[in-house]
Structures are given as structure tokens and as C-alpha cells.
Design a protein around this motif. Structure first.
Motif, PDB file in Angstrom:
ATOM      1  N   THR A  20      32.025  31.219  -1.337  1.00 26.22           N
ATOM      2  CA  THR A  20      32.797  30.820  -2.516  1.00 26.22           C
ATOM      3  C   THR A  20      33.151  32.227  -3.369  1.00 26.22           C
ATOM      4  N   LYS A  21      34.390  32.533  -3.455  1.00 23.81           N
ATOM      5  CA  LYS A  21      34.613  33.836  -4.416  1.00 23.81           C
ATOM      6  C   LYS A  21      34.815  33.047  -5.725  1.00 23.81           C
ATOM      7  N   LEU A  22      34.150  33.805  -6.442  1.00 22.60           N
ATOM      8  CA  LEU A  22      34.076  33.501  -8.205  1.00 22.60           C
ATOM      9  C   LEU A  22      34.643  34.607  -8.980  1.00 22.60           C
ATOM     10  N   PRO A  23      35.957  34.638  -9.503  1.00 18.89           N
ATOM     11  CA  PRO A  23      36.599  35.516 -10.158  1.00 18.89           C
ATOM     12  C   PRO A  23      35.926  35.642 -11.498  1.00 18.89           C
ATOM     13  N   LEU A  24      35.837  36.706 -12.034  1.00 17.99           N
ATOM     14  CA  LEU A  24      35.435  36.692 -13.527  1.00 17.99           C
ATOM     15  C   LEU A  24      36.725  36.787 -14.421  1.00 17.99           C
ATOM     16  N   ASP A  25      36.417  37.093 -15.715  1.00 13.82           N
ATOM     17  CA  ASP A  25      37.764  36.963 -16.325  1.00 13.82           C
ATOM     18  C   ASP A  25      38.346  38.376 -16.866  1.00 13.82           C
ATOM     19  N   ARG A  26      37.656  39.215 -16.228  1.00 13.53           N
ATOM     20  CA  ARG A  26      38.019  40.783 -16.444  1.00 13.53           C
ATOM     21  C   ARG A  26      38.205  41.529 -14.854  1.00 13.53           C
ATOM     22  N   ASP A  27      39.007  42.521 -15.207  1.00 10.66           N
ATOM     23  CA  ASP A  27      38.952  43.509 -14.028  1.00 10.66           C
ATOM     24  C   ASP A  27      38.440  44.961 -14.777  1.00 10.66           C
ATOM     25  N   VAL A  28      38.257  45.912 -14.174  1.00 16.01           N
ATOM     26  CA  VAL A  28      37.627  47.295 -14.962  1.00 16.01           C
ATOM     27  C   VAL A  28      38.528  48.497 -14.068  1.00 16.01           C
ATOM     28  N   VAL A  29      39.272  49.133 -15.106  1.00 10.85           N
ATOM     29  CA  VAL A  29      39.816  50.218 -14.686  1.00 10.85           C
ATOM     30  C   VAL A  29      38.731  51.581 -14.963  1.00 10.85           C
ATOM     31  N   TRP A  30      38.650  52.373 -13.844  1.00 12.98           N
ATOM     32  CA  TRP A  30      37.896  53.481 -13.814  1.00 12.98           C
ATOM     33  C   TRP A  30      38.531  54.627 -13.741  1.00 12.98           C
ATOM     34  N   LEU A  31      37.902  55.765 -14.352  1.00  9.59           N
ATOM     35  CA  LEU A  31      38.474  57.051 -14.384  1.00  9.59           C
ATOM     36  C   LEU A  31      37.370  58.029 -14.535  1.00  9.59           C
ATOM     37  N   LYS A  32      37.673  59.253 -14.101  1.00  5.54           N
ATOM     38  CA  LYS A  32      36.459  60.488 -14.395  1.00  5.54           C
ATOM     39  C   LYS A  32      37.198  61.451 -15.012  1.00  5.54           C
ATOM     40  N   LEU A  33      36.367  61.871 -16.249  1.00  3.40           N
ATOM     41  CA  LEU A  33      36.529  62.917 -17.116  1.00  3.40           C
ATOM     42  C   LEU A  33      35.682  63.923 -17.283  1.00  3.40           C
ATOM     43  N   PRO A  34      35.974  65.161 -17.672  1.00  3.09           N
ATOM     44  CA  PRO A  34      34.948  66.310 -17.679  1.00  3.09           C
ATOM     45  C   PRO A  34      33.981  65.577 -19.036  1.00  3.09           C
ATOM     46  N   PHE A  35      32.703  65.860 -18.892  1.00  2.00           N
ATOM     47  CA  PHE A  35      31.476  65.487 -19.706  1.00  2.00           C
ATOM     48  C   PHE A  35      31.747  66.159 -20.852  1.00  2.00           C
ATOM     49  N   PRO A  36      31.841  65.448 -22.143  1.00  2.00           N
ATOM     50  CA  PRO A  36      31.895  66.008 -23.612  1.00  2.00           C
ATOM     51  C   PRO A  36      30.676  66.731 -24.026  1.00  2.00           C
ATOM     52  N   THR A  37      30.943  67.813 -24.552  1.00  2.00           N
ATOM     53  CA  THR A  37      29.822  68.702 -24.972  1.00  2.00           C
ATOM     54  C   THR A  37      28.787  67.968 -25.879  1.00  2.00           C
ATOM     55  N   GLU A  38      29.055  67.047 -26.782  1.00  2.00           N
ATOM     56  CA  GLU A  38      28.329  66.591 -27.767  1.00  2.00           C
ATOM     57  C   GLU A  38      27.615  65.471 -27.234  1.00  2.00           C
ATOM     58  N   TRP A  39      27.571  64.948 -26.038  1.00  2.00           N
ATOM     59  CA  TRP A  39      26.623  63.982 -25.320  1.00  2.00           C
ATOM     60  C   TRP A  39      25.578  64.767 -24.468  1.00  2.00           C
ATOM     61  N   ASP A  40      24.423  64.163 -24.530  1.00  2.00           N
ATOM     62  CA  ASP A  40      23.468  64.547 -23.457  1.00  2.00           C
ATOM     63  C   ASP A  40      23.793  64.021 -22.038  1.00  2.00           C
ATOM     64  N   ASP A  41      23.306  64.374 -21.184  1.00  2.00           N
ATOM     65  CA  ASP A  41      23.776  63.817 -19.861  1.00  2.00           C
ATOM     66  C   ASP A  41      22.840  62.804 -19.003  1.00  2.00           C
ATOM     67  N   ARG A  42      21.784  62.601 -19.856  1.00  3.21           N
ATOM     68  CA  ARG A  42      20.827  61.558 -19.518  1.00  3.21           C
ATOM     69  C   ARG A  42      20.832  60.188 -19.918  1.00  3.21           C
ATOM     70  N   THR A  43      22.134  59.825 -20.695  1.00  3.82           N
ATOM     71  CA  THR A  43      21.998  58.229 -21.241  1.00  3.82           C
ATOM     72  C   THR A  43      23.216  57.778 -20.870  1.00  3.82           C
ATOM     73  N   TYR A  44      22.817  56.284 -20.470  1.00  3.57           N
ATOM     74  CA  TYR A  44      24.239  55.569 -20.064  1.00  3.57           C
ATOM     75  C   TYR A  44      24.440  55.180 -21.371  1.00  3.57           C
ATOM     76  N   ARG A  45      25.880  55.041 -21.633  1.00  2.69           N
ATOM     77  CA  ARG A  45      26.456  54.626 -22.831  1.00  2.69           C
ATOM     78  C   ARG A  45      27.452  53.317 -22.899  1.00  2.69           C
ATOM     79  N   ILE A  46      27.258  52.266 -23.426  1.00  2.19           N
ATOM     80  CA  ILE A  46      28.083  51.101 -23.294  1.00  2.19           C
ATOM     81  C   ILE A  46      28.478  51.108 -24.863  1.00  2.19           C
TER      82      ILE A  46
END
Length: 420
Positions: free
Chosen positions: A185-211
Motif C-alpha cells: 500500500t502506497k500512502l501519499p502524504l500531503d506534501r512534496d519536497v523541492v530540493w536544491l543546493k546552495l553555497p554554505f552561508p558564512t554566518e552559519w556554523d556547518d555542524r547544525t541541522y536547521r529546520i
């Protein structure tokens, strides 16, 4: 065009994390295995790169981490910002497990390391065939009999692999699962996700997941080795056509609301829709993961959503769990009954853990979708968790720490990458 025939104890269809982990573990136990992979390379853009702490622990035990050459990046923290306020912070350095850190690991590096491990250390039992697309399941006694292998199309001609057991590790859109006739059984959720990749911003540290959440919109911001950030933001299910009709400015404005720090880079880097990728979000529930001559593993058996990087995690655990059960089955004679029993034991060993992760993901999906008064409730729940380390360990433990027992750290925290 030529016809090639190979024979092995096990034929694994799919050279992703599940298939290659299983193949290496089988070869290590002197079970001969042929991996049939349709791609000619391991370059998988926008595939899961988040590896949970339990899987990092397993990869270390398998001897894979030492082969990565620094390609993986520890993550030390997670933060959730809702409507501009930080409502939850988690510091993985405070979690009492030997391997407390998730890592970001590009799939090409992981898969290359697994393949090299099999080919270099177990060449007599491990065979990887690339650019081979499975076209048919071989069956004994007609189309309803036990699976006895596969046929595949290659640039050189047809390939036949005969095996006592075939393993479908060919992902969330598994063709082998379709050809087998196993129900799901395939259960669709209410959303899809658009992915893209960007240069890492200088003001962020690179050891943190951000939501980041604003209303019913949310984005995931994942540091990616060596100097990028993977961005995934939600759109309504099937809403890509409408978003594209609004033009790239609509994409820019959506990201501006979630992460204004990326406003400049998204406009300079994303110049066409081909610079993005859309992931159809659904889960798949398969009542039976095996039949005579065939076992499903990884996404073919239990498709999950992108939240908390559980797809790769469960793929690796599947491979490590199934291999010793198959070794026991072959030691018992390797007949159809013994292998079928091993498949049933595998499902019993794994489905509770998969269900736990699926439940956690679906609860998070529902929280992300709240807005208005519901958004107030969501922020209150996150703040309650934020005030208690015990609650953080309980909530995240269901996703990240199902295998490890509490104990002292065996790895040190890596320093954040210096940015100038």
C-alpha cells in the motif's frame, strides 16, 4: 550481442546502501553474492546523505568509516526556528551513546567505500555488475513458482543470474517488488519536497541541522560536504506544476520567508528549474517482505519520508540484520524452506523498528502542517521538549538510538570547519 550467465548463493538487485551493505556482510560470511546495479556510477544527486548515529556505529564496525577519506561530516546540533523564534535546540554531544553524532555523507563516497570493501577483501564471494537493468524474474515451475534469479539487460547483451535467493534492494519505486506480485500500500502524504543546493552561508556554523517553519511552510537546511547546504522546502502534494507556473520569483520568495540568509545565493545559483529536484513524498507499507526465493529490503520493503534521514539508516540496518540470518539458512542446507524462514525472521526483527520511525516521521509531518492556532500548539510542544534533556533523548532516541546502548563516547567531536 552476447549472453552471460552467473551463479551465486544470493543475487542482490540494487547497489544502494541496503544492497551493498548486505552484499559485503554476506561475502564476509563466505556467501557468494552478485549485485546487479543499473547505473554505471554511484553519483546520485539529491539522494539521502544523512546517516543516523546507529548507522555510523555500524559503519565503523564494518570498517567503512576508515575508507571515506574525510568525506563525512559530523553534525553536533539541531535547531528548530518557528515564526522567527528558536523553539527547540538539541546538542548531540550531550547524548550518552558511543557514537552520538549523525553525519552527512555523500552517497557516492559511501557506496564507493562499500563496493571497494567487497571487491578488495572478499573478491571470491563478491561480484558487482554495473549498467545492468533487471528485466525479468526467473521462476521455477512456471510463473507462480519460487524465484530463482533474474535476467538483466546490459550494453554487452543479456545477463542471467541464477541464485538460491534474490534480494530486492532497488529502492522506493522497486521494479522487482512489482514483478514479484507482493502486495503493498502506497500512502501519499500531503506534501512534496523541492530540493536544491546552495553555497554554505558564512554566518552559519556547518555542524547544525536547521529546520525553519513559518505557518504551514517549512524548510530543511542540511550542511553538505564539503561547502554546500542542501535545502528542502515543502509544497502541496502535486503542486510543482503550479509553483513552476508562478516562475522562479515564487521560489525565491518562499525561501526568503524561511531563510533570508540565503536570498542572495538562491538568486545567483538557481537560474532555472533544472537546478532543483522534486521528491514525491510517500510511505509504503508491505505486509509481507518475502516469498519463496525472494526478500525485499530497504525502501523496497518500507519506504520512509526524508525527516531525520531514516531511509539510509534503515537500509544499512536491514543489510546487517539479514546477512547472519541467511548464513544460518545456508548452513542449514540453503533450501527453499530455510531461506523463506530466514526472510520471515528478518521481517519480525525489523518491522517494529521501522514502524517506530514511521510513526515519529508522521507525527512530525502533522506538526509541520499546522498553522494558525495549530501553530501555537506546535511551538508550545517544541518548547516543552526544549526544556528537558530527558525528553530530547526520548523523542530523538526513537530515530537515532535504537541499536546502541548508553555508554561513553568513542569518537571525539570534530571542530567546525573554519570559514573565512
Amino acid at each position: 550481442m552476447t549472453t552471460t550467465e552467473l551463479t551465486a548463493d544470493v543475487c542482490v538487485v540494487g547497489g544502494g546502501p541496503a544492497g551493498l551493505t548486505l552484499a559485503v556482510e554476506l561475502a564476509r560470511r563466505s556467501v557468494s553474492v552478485v549485485v546487479v546495479e543499473q547505473s554505471g556510477h554511484f553519483d546520485r544527486s539529491f539522494r539521502g546523505e544523512s546517516v543516523s548515529p546507529d548507522s555510523v556505529w555500524l559503519l565503523d564496525r564494518l570498517g567503512v568509516l576508515g575508507r571515506l577519506g574525510g568525506a563525512c561530516q559530523q553534525m553536533h546540533r539541531m535547531e528548530i526556528v518557528d515564526s522567527g523564534s528558536t523553539v527547540l535546540r538539541a546538542d548531540f554531544r550531550r547524548f550518552p551513546y558511543p557514537h552520538p553524532y549523525p553525519v552527512e555523507l555523500p552517497q557516492p563516497a559511501l557506496l564507493s567505500a562499500l563496493a571497494a570493501l567487497g571487491q578488495e577483501e572478499h573478491p571470491d564471494h563478491f561480484t558487482l555488475v554495473r549498467r545492468a537493468t533487471v528485466t525479468r524474474l526467473l521462476r521455477a515451475d512456471g510463473e507462480r513458482g519460487p524465484v530463482t534469479g533474474v535476467t538483466a539487460r546490459t550494453p554487452e547483451g543479456e545477463l542471467t543470474v541464477r541464485a538460491a535467493l534474490t534480494v530486492a534492494a532497488d529502492g522506493r519505486f522497486s521494479k522487482v517488488r512489482e514483478m514479484s506480485g507482493l502486495s503493498y500500500t502506497k500512502l501519499p502524504l500531503d506534501r512534496d519536497v523541492v530540493w536544491l543546493k546552495l553555497p554554505f552561508p558564512t554566518e552559519w556554523d556547518d555542524r547544525t541541522y536547521r529546520i525553519r517553519i513559518r505557518g504551514d511552510q517549512h524548510g530543511l537546511f542540511i550542511p553538505t560536504h564539503p561547502d554546500s547546504v542542501r535545502v528542502g522546502f515543502n509544497i502541496p502534494k502535486g503542486g510543482l506544476k503550479e509553483l513552476r507556473a508562478e516562475g522562479l520569483p515564487a521560489l525565491y520568495e518562499r525561501l526568503d520567508r524561511l531563510a533570508p540568509e540565503l536570498a542572495g545565493s538562491v538568486r545567483s545559483e538557481i537560474r532555472s528549474w533544472s537546478d532543483t529536484s522534486m521528491l514525491d513524498i510517500f510511505t509504503t507499507v508491505v505486509p509481507r517482505w518475502s516469498m519463496p526465493g525472494l526478500v525485499l529490503i530497504g525502501d523496497a520493503a518500507h519506504t520512509l519520508t526524508p525527516i531525520l534521514g531514516q531511509g539510509v539508516n534503515h537500509a544499512i540496518i536491514d543489510g546487517v540484520t539479514l546477512a547472519p540470518l541467511l548464513r544460518e539458512a545456508f548452513d542449514a542446507g540453503g533450501d527453499e524452506g530455510a531461506l523463506l524462514a530466514a526472510g520471515a525472521r528478518f521481517q519480525r526483527a525489523r518491522e517494529e523498528s521501522v514502524a517506530m520511525s514511521r510513526g515519529l516521521q508522521l507525527r512530525q509531518e502533522r506538526l509541520f502542517a499546522l498553522h494558525g492556532a495549530g501553530g501555537v500548539v506546535r511551538r508550545s510542544l517544541y518548547r516543552v521538549v526544549d526544556r528537558s534533556q530527558r525528553l530530547k533523548e526520548r523523542v530523538l532516541g526513537g530515530a537515532y538510538f535504537q541499536l546502541q546502548r548508553p555508554g561513553p563516547h568513542v569518537v571525539e567531536a570534530q571542530s567546525p570547519t573554519a570559514r573565512v
